[in-house]
Design a protein around this motif. Structure first.
Motif, PDB file in Angstrom:
ATOM      1  N   LEU A  62       0.937  -1.327   0.164  1.00 41.01           N
ATOM      2  CA  LEU A  62       0.188  -0.085  -0.090  1.00 41.01           C
ATOM      3  C   LEU A  62       0.866   1.441  -0.031  1.00 41.01           C
ATOM      4  N   ILE A  63       0.400   2.406  -0.506  1.00 40.89           N
ATOM      5  CA  ILE A  63       1.020   3.532  -0.580  1.00 40.89           C
ATOM      6  C   ILE A  63       0.222   4.653   0.206  1.00 40.89           C
ATOM      7  N   TYR A  64       1.037   5.462   1.149  1.00 39.28           N
ATOM      8  CA  TYR A  64       0.229   6.499   2.050  1.00 39.28           C
ATOM      9  C   TYR A  64       0.690   7.973   1.606  1.00 39.28           C
ATOM     10  N   ASP A  77       5.301  -4.825   2.623  1.00 39.88           N
ATOM     11  CA  ASP A  77       4.634  -5.878   3.431  1.00 39.88           C
ATOM     12  C   ASP A  77       3.509  -5.523   4.325  1.00 39.88           C
ATOM     13  N   ASP A  78       2.716  -4.649   3.976  1.00 35.93           N
ATOM     14  CA  ASP A  78       1.704  -4.294   4.703  1.00 35.93           C
ATOM     15  C   ASP A  78       0.912  -5.367   4.853  1.00 35.93           C
ATOM     16  N   HIS A  79      -0.342  -5.098   5.943  1.00 36.62           N
ATOM     17  CA  HIS A  79      -1.203  -6.125   6.366  1.00 36.62           C
ATOM     18  C   HIS A  79      -1.783  -6.788   5.058  1.00 36.62           C
ATOM     19  N   LEU A  80      -2.145  -7.796   5.255  1.00 35.57           N
ATOM     20  CA  LEU A  80      -3.033  -8.438   4.152  1.00 35.57           C
ATOM     21  C   LEU A  80      -4.685  -8.154   4.162  1.00 35.57           C
ATOM     22  N   ALA A  81      -5.268  -8.206   3.159  1.00 34.72           N
ATOM     23  CA  ALA A  81      -6.832  -8.119   3.407  1.00 34.72           C
ATOM     24  C   ALA A  81      -7.302  -9.522   3.973  1.00 34.72           C
ATOM     25  N   GLY A 141      -4.475 -12.103   8.406  1.00 36.16           N
ATOM     26  CA  GLY A 141      -3.978 -10.651   7.563  1.00 36.16           C
ATOM     27  C   GLY A 141      -2.733  -9.991   8.441  1.00 36.16           C
ATOM     28  N   ALA A 142      -2.357 -10.268   9.433  1.00 36.89           N
ATOM     29  CA  ALA A 142      -1.208  -9.571  10.145  1.00 36.89           C
ATOM     30  C   ALA A 142      -0.077  -9.777   9.392  1.00 36.89           C
ATOM     31  N   ASN A 143       0.833  -8.516   9.000  1.00 31.90           N
ATOM     32  CA  ASN A 143       2.111  -8.794   8.335  1.00 31.90           C
ATOM     33  C   ASN A 143       3.202  -7.632   9.204  1.00 31.90           C
ATOM     34  N   TRP A 144       4.299  -7.789   8.565  1.00 33.80           N
ATOM     35  CA  TRP A 144       5.396  -7.271   9.464  1.00 33.80           C
ATOM     36  C   TRP A 144       5.373  -5.939   9.314  1.00 33.80           C
ATOM     37  N   ARG A 145       5.161  -5.134   8.124  1.00 29.30           N
ATOM     38  CA  ARG A 145       5.170  -3.740   7.815  1.00 29.30           C
ATOM     39  C   ARG A 145       6.553  -3.201   8.147  1.00 29.30           C
ATOM     40  N   ALA A 146       7.468  -3.928   7.937  1.00 23.85           N
ATOM     41  CA  ALA A 146       8.778  -3.426   8.274  1.00 23.85           C
ATOM     42  C   ALA A 146       9.843  -3.002   6.809  1.00 23.85           C
ATOM     43  N   TYR A 147       9.035  -3.260   5.575  1.00 21.23           N
ATOM     44  CA  TYR A 147       9.803  -3.075   4.394  1.00 21.23           C
ATOM     45  C   TYR A 147       9.182  -1.887   3.757  1.00 21.23           C
ATOM     46  N   ARG A 148       9.933  -0.803   3.655  1.00 21.14           N
ATOM     47  CA  ARG A 148       9.119   0.626   3.163  1.00 21.14           C
ATOM     48  C   ARG A 148       9.919   1.378   2.346  1.00 21.14           C
ATOM     49  N   GLN A 157       1.051   5.471 -12.212  1.00 23.21           N
ATOM     50  CA  GLN A 157       1.969   4.587 -12.952  1.00 23.21           C
ATOM     51  C   GLN A 157       2.634   3.436 -11.896  1.00 23.21           C
ATOM     52  N   THR A 158       1.679   3.325 -10.485  1.00 14.16           N
ATOM     53  CA  THR A 158       2.015   2.234  -9.827  1.00 14.16           C
ATOM     54  C   THR A 158       0.590   1.512  -9.770  1.00 14.16           C
ATOM     55  N   ALA A 159      -0.397   1.734 -10.456  1.00 17.73           N
ATOM     56  CA  ALA A 159      -1.660   1.364 -10.423  1.00 17.73           C
ATOM     57  C   ALA A 159      -2.096   0.895  -9.088  1.00 17.73           C
ATOM     58  N   THR A 160      -1.892   1.810  -8.084  1.00 14.47           N
ATOM     59  CA  THR A 160      -2.106   1.338  -6.529  1.00 14.47           C
ATOM     60  C   THR A 160      -2.782   2.731  -5.970  1.00 14.47           C
ATOM     61  N   LYS A 161      -3.994   2.472  -5.396  1.00 19.58           N
ATOM     62  CA  LYS A 161      -4.657   3.705  -4.901  1.00 19.58           C
ATOM     63  C   LYS A 161      -3.786   4.168  -3.641  1.00 19.58           C
ATOM     64  N   ILE A 162      -3.569   5.627  -3.494  1.00 17.47           N
ATOM     65  CA  ILE A 162      -2.920   6.145  -2.284  1.00 17.47           C
ATOM     66  C   ILE A 162      -3.923   6.568  -1.261  1.00 17.47           C
ATOM     67  N   LEU A 163      -3.290   6.211  -0.164  1.00 18.79           N
ATOM     68  CA  LEU A 163      -4.403   6.481   1.057  1.00 18.79           C
ATOM     69  C   LEU A 163      -3.713   7.548   1.831  1.00 18.79           C
ATOM     70  N   LEU A 164      -4.871   8.708   2.185  1.00 18.87           N
ATOM     71  CA  LEU A 164      -4.250   9.889   2.950  1.00 18.87           C
ATOM     72  C   LEU A 164      -4.120   9.620   4.395  1.00 18.87           C
ATOM     73  N   GLY A 165      -2.827   9.625   4.864  1.00 17.57           N
ATOM     74  CA  GLY A 165      -2.654   9.225   6.204  1.00 17.57           C
ATOM     75  C   GLY A 165      -1.240   8.565   6.353  1.00 17.57           C
ATOM     76  N   SER A 166      -0.928   8.082   7.446  1.00 16.64           N
ATOM     77  CA  SER A 166       0.259   7.397   7.597  1.00 16.64           C
ATOM     78  C   SER A 166       0.240   5.973   8.461  1.00 16.64           C
ATOM     79  N   PRO A 167       0.716   4.814   8.237  1.00 16.13           N
ATOM     80  CA  PRO A 167       0.735   3.884   9.195  1.00 16.13           C
ATOM     81  C   PRO A 167       1.706   3.835  10.329  1.00 16.13           C
ATOM     82  N   GLU A 168       1.295   3.616  11.439  1.00 13.36           N
ATOM     83  CA  GLU A 168       1.987   3.787  12.617  1.00 13.36           C
ATOM     84  C   GLU A 168       2.468   2.375  13.446  1.00 13.36           C
TER      85      GLU A 168
END
Length: 280
Positions: A82-84, A97-101, A114-121, A269-280
């Motif tokens: 995902l992109i924020y 490596d965001d959380h899975l649906a 669905g839990a994932n590491w979220r450690a690769y950014r 160009q990434t074909a990915t919907k951007i979310l307004l906000g940030s993962p914490e």
């Protein structure tokens, strides 16, 4: 205690268990770091032998432009990536490596649903352009006529209205008046203002016509497209001293428009919907 077959079998089992723990063990966790069990009071030996590659990718890749972000994200993205985006400060953040649906987690081997590491950014902290920092940095700050003249001369290519020759003439006249005394300011019918200086009481006044508004054409972000920004000219006379400044007209809206342009480019160009906000 008699030394029978059962005791021999138990001793052998204990020795086998101890032997199995004596060497490096593969961690059952995803980080894959090998370990040994060391009894209390013994020296710990570090294990430098590792697998050829880590069990999972981690870290933050920091990039300087949108094209680099797009290239890297597309190279590494997965179904769950995902992109924020956030505007203050301007930043685009991709979490590889965001959380899975929830539905994807049920179909795979993910016991945490669905839990994932979220450690690769991958991060793109969108840098402001030099021009944007220059003009916003002096916004609404009173200056002497010489300070304003220097600002105009140093950044003349940024001003598109009035034209360059007119603004250069204003700057040169302001510089020439630095030894004189300010006398008066008169608002003209076209909205501009005549400022008058005299070197002494008997001298003829030196008039400088200053427009009421200028228009800039500057990039908001590094290597970005230029945007039109209006600036109203203001002045104040206090105890015979002239202070003059400019006020940018709704610069926050210009900033938003420039950021949305980068946002749209990355989404497309990434074909990915951007979310307004940030993962914490």
């Amino acid at each position: 205690m008699p030394f029978d077959n059962e005791n021999v079998h138990n001793a052998a089992a204990i020795l086998a268990a101890g032997t199995s723990l004596a060497g490096p063990q593969k961690s059952p966790l995803n980080d894959g770091v090998p370990f040994v069990v060391v009894p209390e009071g013994y020296k710990v030996e570090h294990l430098f032998e590792r697998d050829e590659s880590p069990a999972r990718a981690t870290g933050v890749v920091k990039l300087r432009d949108a094209n680099s972000f797009i290239t890297y994200f597309n190279r590494q993205k997965r179904t769950e990536s995902l992109i924020y985006a956030s505007l203050d400060p301007a930043k685009i953040l991709g979490v590889i490596d965001d959380h899975l649906a929830y539905d994807d987690a049920l179909s795979g081997d993910h016991s945490a649903k669905g839990a994932n590491w979220r450690a690769y950014r991958v991060e793109f902290a969108v840098p402001a352009s030099r021009e944007w920092k220059t003009w916003t940095g002096k916004d609404r700050q009173p200056m002497t006529q010489l300070e304003l003249a220097e600002l105009i001369e140093d950044n003349l290519p940024d001003i598109v209205s009035p034209d360059g020759s007119t603004m250069l003439s204003v700057a040169l006249n302001f510089e020439a008046s630095k030894e004189g005394n300010f006398v008066s300011a008169t608002r003209l019918q076209d909205g501009s203002t005549n400022f008058v200086w005299k070197e002494d009481v008997n001298a003829t006044g030196n008039k400088i016509a200053m427009p009421s508004q200028i228009t800039l054409s500057i990039p908001v972000f590094e290597n970005g497209a230029p945007y039109s920004v209006d600036a109203r000219i203001k002045y104040r006379v206090q105890n015979g001293t002239l202070k003059i400044w400019y006020e940018l007209v709704r610069p926050h809206k210009v900033l938003e428009a420039a950021f949305r342009a980068i946002w749209s480019q990355i989404e497309d160009q990434t074909a990915t919907k951007i979310l307004l906000g940030s993962p914490e």
